[in-house]
Enzyme design. Sequence first.
Site, PDB file in Angstrom:
ATOM      1  CG  HIS A 127      -4.500   2.540  -1.880  1.00 45.68           C
ATOM      2  ND1 HIS A 127      -4.494   2.889  -0.555  1.00 45.68           N
ATOM      3  CD2 HIS A 127      -5.793   2.672  -2.290  1.00 45.68           C
ATOM      4  CE1 HIS A 127      -5.726   3.208  -0.177  1.00 45.68           C
ATOM      5  NE2 HIS A 127      -6.537   3.095  -1.211  1.00 45.68           N
ATOM      6  CG  ASP A 176      -2.249   0.718   0.923  1.00 48.36           C
ATOM      7  OD1 ASP A 176      -2.204   1.924   0.626  1.00 48.36           O
ATOM      8  OD2 ASP A 176      -3.317   0.077   0.960  1.00 48.36           O
ATOM      9  CD  GLU A 193     -10.142   4.162  -0.588  1.00 50.41           C
ATOM     10  OE1 GLU A 193     -11.017   4.659   0.127  1.00 50.41           O
ATOM     11  OE2 GLU A 193      -9.043   3.788  -0.168  1.00 50.41           O
TER      12      GLU A 193
HETATM   13  C1  TNX Z   1     -10.674   1.882   2.600  1.00 45.75           C
HETATM   14  S1  TNX Z   1     -11.275  -0.886   1.652  1.00 45.75           S
HETATM   15  C2  TNX Z   1      -9.588   1.288   1.985  1.00 45.75           C
HETATM   16  C3  TNX Z   1      -8.347   1.087   2.760  1.00 45.75           C
HETATM   17  C4  TNX Z   1      -8.445   1.715   4.113  1.00 45.75           C
HETATM   18  C5  TNX Z   1      -9.786   1.406   4.730  1.00 45.75           C
HETATM   19  C6  TNX Z   1      -9.932   1.890   6.137  1.00 45.75           C
HETATM   20  C7  TNX Z   1     -10.373  -0.428   0.570  1.00 45.75           C
HETATM   21  C8  TNX Z   1     -10.412  -1.247  -0.594  1.00 45.75           C
HETATM   22  N1  TNX Z   1      -9.652   0.693   0.748  1.00 45.75           N
HETATM   23  O1  TNX Z   1      -7.247   1.568   2.039  1.00 45.75           O
HETATM   24  O2  TNX Z   1      -7.406   1.200   4.881  1.00 45.75           O
HETATM   25  O3  TNX Z   1     -10.791   1.979   3.947  1.00 45.75           O
HETATM   26  O4  TNX Z   1     -11.103   1.379   6.751  1.00 45.75           O
END
Ligand code: TNX
Length: 781
Positions: free
Chosen positions: A280, A203, A347
């Site tokens: 990420h 990440d 994301e």
């Molecule tokens: C969302 S769930 C994210 C993570 C974060 C998390 C915190 C997801 C696919 N992405 O990068 O750590 O929320 O709850």
Amino acid sequence: MMLKQLFTIAISFTCAISSAQSPLHILPQPIQAERRPGEFRIDAGTSITVSGGGNGDRAGDAGKADRVVNFFREQVTRLSGIRLPVRKAPAPGRHIEFVLGDTTGLGDEGYRIAATTTLVRVSAGSVKGLFYGVETLLQTLPFIRTNQPPAIPCMEVMDRPRCPWRGMMLDVSRHFFSPDMVKEFIDVLASYKMNVFHWHLVDGAGWRLEIKKYPKLTSLAAWRVDDRDKPWNWGEVMFNADKSRATYGGYYTQEQVKDIVAYAAARNITIVPEIEMPGHSEIAMAAYPQLSCHPRDHFGNKGDFLATHVESNYCPGNDSSFVFLQDVLTEVMQLFPSTYIHLGGDEVDKTDWKTCDKCQRRMNQEGLKNVEELQSYFMKRMEKFLLIHHRRMIGWDEILEGGLAPSATVMSWRGEDGGIQAAKMGHDVVMTPGDPCYFDHYQGDPATEPLAIGGFNTLKRVYDYEPVPQALDASQALHVLGSQANLWTEYISTWEHAEYMILPRILALSEVLWSPVDRRNWQDFNIRLQPHLRGFEERGLHYCKGNYKVEIKPLVKDGKLFVGMATENPDGVIYYSIDGSMPGVSSLRYEHPIAVTGTMRVKAVMTLQGKVMNPAPAEQSFTLNKATGREVVYLHPNSRYYPADGPNTLTDGIRGTTDIGRGWHAFSGEDLVATIDLGSSMEIGRLSLGCIQNWGQWIFLPSQVRFELSDDGVHFREAGVADNNVPMDLRDAVIKDFIITIPKQQARYVRVTARNAGPCPKGHPGEGQNSWIFADEVIVE
Ligand code: TNX
């Protein structure tokens, strides 16, 4: 009945060995499990035989069966010091028989146990089944070594799982956990018959997997300088060119990974590795900036770390990005035999792609209409690579946007919609909605729990989860492989804390995924849970002792406000006060909803067997005004991610606090337009709407709030406008009431329009993207 059962269990705690009839507490609950009188003593005279598995295609299984049997023997030795001999044929005396080849109705992972005082037979059609039979046997033994010979209760068990994907994800990027901790995690999963460990290895905050071809991924990208708490919250990544300056880091060597993969395989756990892309990936971009859209040297001329903005994505316009990732995956596939390889996809902030010449060229060449399609191009191209190598891609539900890769499996985390959509398209899905599958969320009253990222996923909420949505018909439902919990570790820096977040919630999820729906029972689960909690205690594992929080809820009946109270504990009794005093067993006992007749503050505690369980009482104030208890109709629906206390949150008498998870309704990128029917014409002289600004959460005060009145709900007249005077760049959370006072007048309907402040401002991590409006209450006086 309940008390009697509890009593029996209490007895079994104190004399587990001598009690002939201690009940079974197998978890997850088997399809059938009957306790029979008596028990089978394991002592130096006990032996083991292994049979079956020799018929052709199962020949290979025989060796694996030996491994399962040896696993059982090691555990017995660990718990008792006794070494059980394996014999070719049953010797006189008590013996334990493992039989491979019993396939009747057991499927691929099922097993049967028949235990009498002289013979324990575990049979299955596969080594997986045998392994689960062993895990069930182990649950009947003490959790730690005792001085007494262990005993298996006489019983008949027939069992097989409901779902093929019973998983849990661990994020080792935000915080790193050593190989030993990872093995302990695997042990916990295996004890409760979970079979997938989704390993989030990469990440923005750290790359944790040795890749021989790209040494900087571990010499640089595994290390960071944490010069402030949770650096990832600030839109920047702290990394280091010089490991000696790093304050945090770690990674797994390929040798360690091979060892962990084998350890998991011996426990019937497949490790699904996740290599995040295209987003990420800040730390990878810092180490290999040429793979980002606007390459910059992140290390300054002294070769020292820089703390500037680092791009978060690979550049899809650059073929080198694909070459790099394919090289990485080539090594990943050598380490991990899993059919599924997780490629992230969540994301992705695509802003850099919009201003990148190479990305624009790629979009032109490929006829891609927008950056969503560019991400889809990226994922499809990576999927092709996996398919050539006979592996399958799985990714977070964002991979649906811009077009899903042809045979991808979708992990639905932003609720269940992505999973439903994918299943309807004929794709396999794994359900892992934030609520209730995110184990980084609170599991008890936030007032008394370690700081968590937010949310409220209690043991009961996990237990009540149903992974197959009703929106799917029978054939679509077959695409739901199962579900998993996710432990993101932004807020979890020690392994003790990780244990605490996992236990006991994973036991609830294991029962959801393993046991037939009709065998699930919250009360019975709680009874069976107690010996396991005791086992955690004995083994020094950290776990949450329960959610004792009293939920204080507004209830409306015939336009009148009542207060309801509830607790998740089946044996919990609630006491409350409304006079400000500290509630206890001599306070009012809650029996049914209480009417709110004026401003009032409710304090409540839960008791178990006369003992107050809450370090702090739950508290809630209620205020009354002319709109309280009245129906609210929105023009644009509020976000389902912030349901607060239901559809009429703006009139429920509850004011929000800076804890944005409670009391607030939210609207993203839109105005809040709410109409309230007061039920009859009333005199009105003052109107207000409560809102909050929380810069870090992308929540801004509306630029203005307009109030209108009407007598018929059709023709509205403007009553007044309240403007915002708080700057958008104020970073401290601030709650503001937008108030107007007007000459007293009669009206039956009130319409409130709060104007969205527009996109997140310059310099904000969400610059240019939708901002939120949060509102808690409309007050009419
Ligand atoms: C969302 S769930 C994210 C993570 C974060 C998390 C915190 C997801 C696919 N992405 O990068 O750590 O929320 O709850």
